[in-house]
Design an enzyme around this catalytic site. Structure first.
Site, PDB file in Angstrom:
ATOM      1  N   GLY A  16       0.777  -1.243   0.000  1.00  0.00           N
ATOM      2  CA  GLY A  16       0.000   0.000   0.000  1.00  0.00           C
ATOM      3  C   GLY A  16       0.803   1.285   0.000  1.00  0.00           C
ATOM      4  N   MET A  88      -3.320  -6.930  -7.288  1.00  0.00           N
ATOM      5  CA  MET A  88      -2.785  -8.074  -8.022  1.00  0.00           C
ATOM      6  C   MET A  88      -3.888  -9.087  -8.370  1.00  0.00           C
ATOM      7  SD  MET A  88       0.133  -6.787  -8.093  1.00  0.00           S
ATOM      8  CE  MET A  88       1.430  -7.882  -8.627  1.00  0.00           C
ATOM      9  N   ILE A  90      -6.664  -9.859 -11.685  1.00  0.00           N
ATOM     10  CA  ILE A  90      -7.052  -9.450 -13.040  1.00  0.00           C
ATOM     11  C   ILE A  90      -8.527  -9.051 -13.053  1.00  0.00           C
ATOM     12  CG2 ILE A  90      -7.305 -10.249 -15.428  1.00  0.00           C
ATOM     13  CD1 ILE A  90      -4.846 -12.114 -14.744  1.00  0.00           C
ATOM     14  N   ASN A 105      -3.573   2.145 -13.953  1.00  0.00           N
ATOM     15  CA  ASN A 105      -2.719   1.233 -13.191  1.00  0.00           C
ATOM     16  C   ASN A 105      -1.291   1.767 -13.217  1.00  0.00           C
ATOM     17  OD1 ASN A 105      -1.871  -1.210 -11.898  1.00  0.00           O
ATOM     18  ND2 ASN A 105      -1.225  -2.025 -13.878  1.00  0.00           N
ATOM     19  N   HIS A 107       2.550   0.226 -13.227  1.00  0.00           N
ATOM     20  CA  HIS A 107       3.233  -1.053 -13.446  1.00  0.00           C
ATOM     21  C   HIS A 107       4.743  -0.823 -13.398  1.00  0.00           C
ATOM     22  CE1 HIS A 107       3.800  -5.108 -14.839  1.00  0.00           C
ATOM     23  NE2 HIS A 107       4.678  -4.650 -15.713  1.00  0.00           N
ATOM     24  N   SER A 134       5.486   2.594 -15.458  1.00  0.00           N
ATOM     25  CA  SER A 134       4.525   3.166 -16.408  1.00  0.00           C
ATOM     26  C   SER A 134       3.181   3.349 -15.722  1.00  0.00           C
ATOM     27  CB  SER A 134       4.289   2.212 -17.589  1.00  0.00           C
ATOM     28  OG  SER A 134       5.499   1.823 -18.193  1.00  0.00           O
ATOM     29  N   ASP A 143      -1.680  -5.447 -18.560  1.00  0.00           N
ATOM     30  CA  ASP A 143      -0.672  -4.381 -18.683  1.00  0.00           C
ATOM     31  C   ASP A 143      -0.469  -3.961 -20.145  1.00  0.00           C
ATOM     32  OD1 ASP A 143      -0.221  -4.607 -15.879  1.00  0.00           O
ATOM     33  OD2 ASP A 143       1.149  -6.265 -16.220  1.00  0.00           O
ATOM     34  N   GLU A 172       7.784   5.726  -8.876  1.00  0.00           N
ATOM     35  CA  GLU A 172       6.329   5.484  -8.834  1.00  0.00           C
ATOM     36  C   GLU A 172       5.654   6.524  -7.944  1.00  0.00           C
ATOM     37  OE1 GLU A 172       4.964   1.490  -8.038  1.00  0.00           O
ATOM     38  OE2 GLU A 172       6.706   0.600  -9.000  1.00  0.00           O
TER      39      GLU A 172
HETATM   40  C1  GAR Z   1       4.254  -1.445  -7.074  1.00  0.00           C
HETATM   41  O1  GAR Z   1       5.600  -1.554  -7.396  1.00  0.00           O
HETATM   42  C2  GAR Z   1       3.404  -1.503  -8.336  1.00  0.00           C
HETATM   43  O2  GAR Z   1       4.030  -0.914  -9.433  1.00  0.00           O
HETATM   44  C3  GAR Z   1       3.262  -2.992  -8.530  1.00  0.00           C
HETATM   45  O3  GAR Z   1       3.084  -3.513  -7.239  1.00  0.00           O
HETATM   46  C4  GAR Z   1       3.764  -2.675  -6.314  1.00  0.00           C
HETATM   47  C5  GAR Z   1       2.804  -2.323  -5.216  1.00  0.00           C
HETATM   48  O4  GAR Z   1       3.452  -1.645  -4.183  1.00  0.00           O
HETATM   49  N1  GAR Z   1       2.172  -3.297  -9.377  1.00  0.00           N
HETATM   50  C6  GAR Z   1       2.165  -4.319 -10.230  1.00  0.00           C
HETATM   51  O5  GAR Z   1       3.087  -5.090 -10.356  1.00  0.00           O
HETATM   52  C7  GAR Z   1       0.898  -4.425 -11.048  1.00  0.00           C
HETATM   53  N2  GAR Z   1       1.129  -5.193 -12.234  1.00  0.00           N
HETATM   54  P1  GAR Z   1       2.619  -0.856  -3.093  1.00  0.00           P
HETATM   55  O6  GAR Z   1       1.560  -1.836  -2.582  1.00  0.00           O
HETATM   56  O7  GAR Z   1       3.628  -0.514  -2.047  1.00  0.00           O
HETATM   57  O8  GAR Z   1       2.007   0.325  -3.748  1.00  0.00           O
END
Ligand code: GAR
Length: 221
Positions: A16, A88, A90, A105, A107, A134, A143, A172
């Site tokens: 999160g 995570m 789909i 999203n 990624h 991205s 994606d 990010e």
């Molecule tokens: C992040 O790095 C995000 O880009 C990735 O999961 C992580 C979540 O971190 N998302 C994916 O891989 C989606 N395909 P967070 O829970 O600390 O935000």
């Protein structure tokens, strides 16, 4: 600029950190709810401590039933924009179609490179010198939707999947609030051609200027 703030719902599954970072940088949007598909997600506690409306929907019977409950919950929160932040699971095509152009999203790769999982290790294994993240619009693929903006980091020979993950996460946390605030301010527009189911993004001159200053990449004009 819009009169009212963009109302977003954030979907999470785990840590999160993007959700927390969005909550702390919400100039032109407000978070109407955080929905999670994993009752053990650390992000749930964080969302709760930030005073956000937090809904956890676990899988009690089937995955199909869990997804239906999640979608009903998201719909009830009436979002202008659905924001996936480490969600995570789909999304079902019907749900994506109902909200086409209104789900985004983040990624951890420079799409179209490395959709799916283990993106940092895959970038290292491929010998890439550049990697990143991205922000993209969600379509019915995994994606695959149109990229809104990207941020890159250098891959050094000493990097591991873990060190790269940390560097990309810093990006990010910069790019996701910037994109959503820009959408909220009407500086980035997402348009859907309902007839052809095509999605277009339009950027103001301010967005081009800020992207250059912040070292973000936008799709070619
Ligand atoms: C992040 O790095 C995000 O880009 C990735 O999961 C992580 C979540 O971190 N998302 C994916 O891989 C989606 N395909 P967070 O829970 O600390 O935000």
């Amino acid at each position: 600029m819009r009169g009212q703030k963009l109302n977003i719902v954030v979907l999470i599954s785990g840590r999160g950190s993007n959700m927390e970072n969005l909550a702390r940088h919400s100039t032109h949007f407000s978070i109407n709810g955080v929905v999670c598909n994993n009752p053990d997600a650390p992000g749930l506690e964080i969302a709760h401590s930030l005073g956000l409306k937090t809904i956890s929907i676990s899988k009690t019977t089937t995955l199909k039933a869990q997804k239906a409950e999640i979608y009903e919950c998201v719909r009830s929160l009436k979002p202008d924009l659905i924001v996936l932040a480490g969600f995570m699971q789909i999304l079902e095509p019907e749900f994506v179609s109902d909200f086409l152009g209104r789900i985004i999203n983040i990624h951890p790769s420079l799409l179209p490179k490395y959709p799916g999982l283990h993106t940092h290790q895959r970038a290292i294994d491929a010998g890439d010198t550049s990697h990143g993240c991205s922000v993209h619009i969600v379509d019915s693929g995994i994606d695959t939707g149109p990229v809104i903006a990207q941020a890159a980091v250098e891959v050094k020979s000493c990097d591991t999947a873990d060190s790269l993950q940390k560097k990309v996460l810093v990006k990010e946390h910069k790019i996701y609030p910037w994109v959503i605030n820009s959408i909220g301010a009407g500086e980035i527009k997402i348009e859907v051609d309902d007839l052809n189911k095509k999605i277009y993004t339009r950027y103001s001159n301010l967005v081009y200027k800020e992207a250059t200053e912040l070292n973000f990449c936008l799709p070619e004009r």
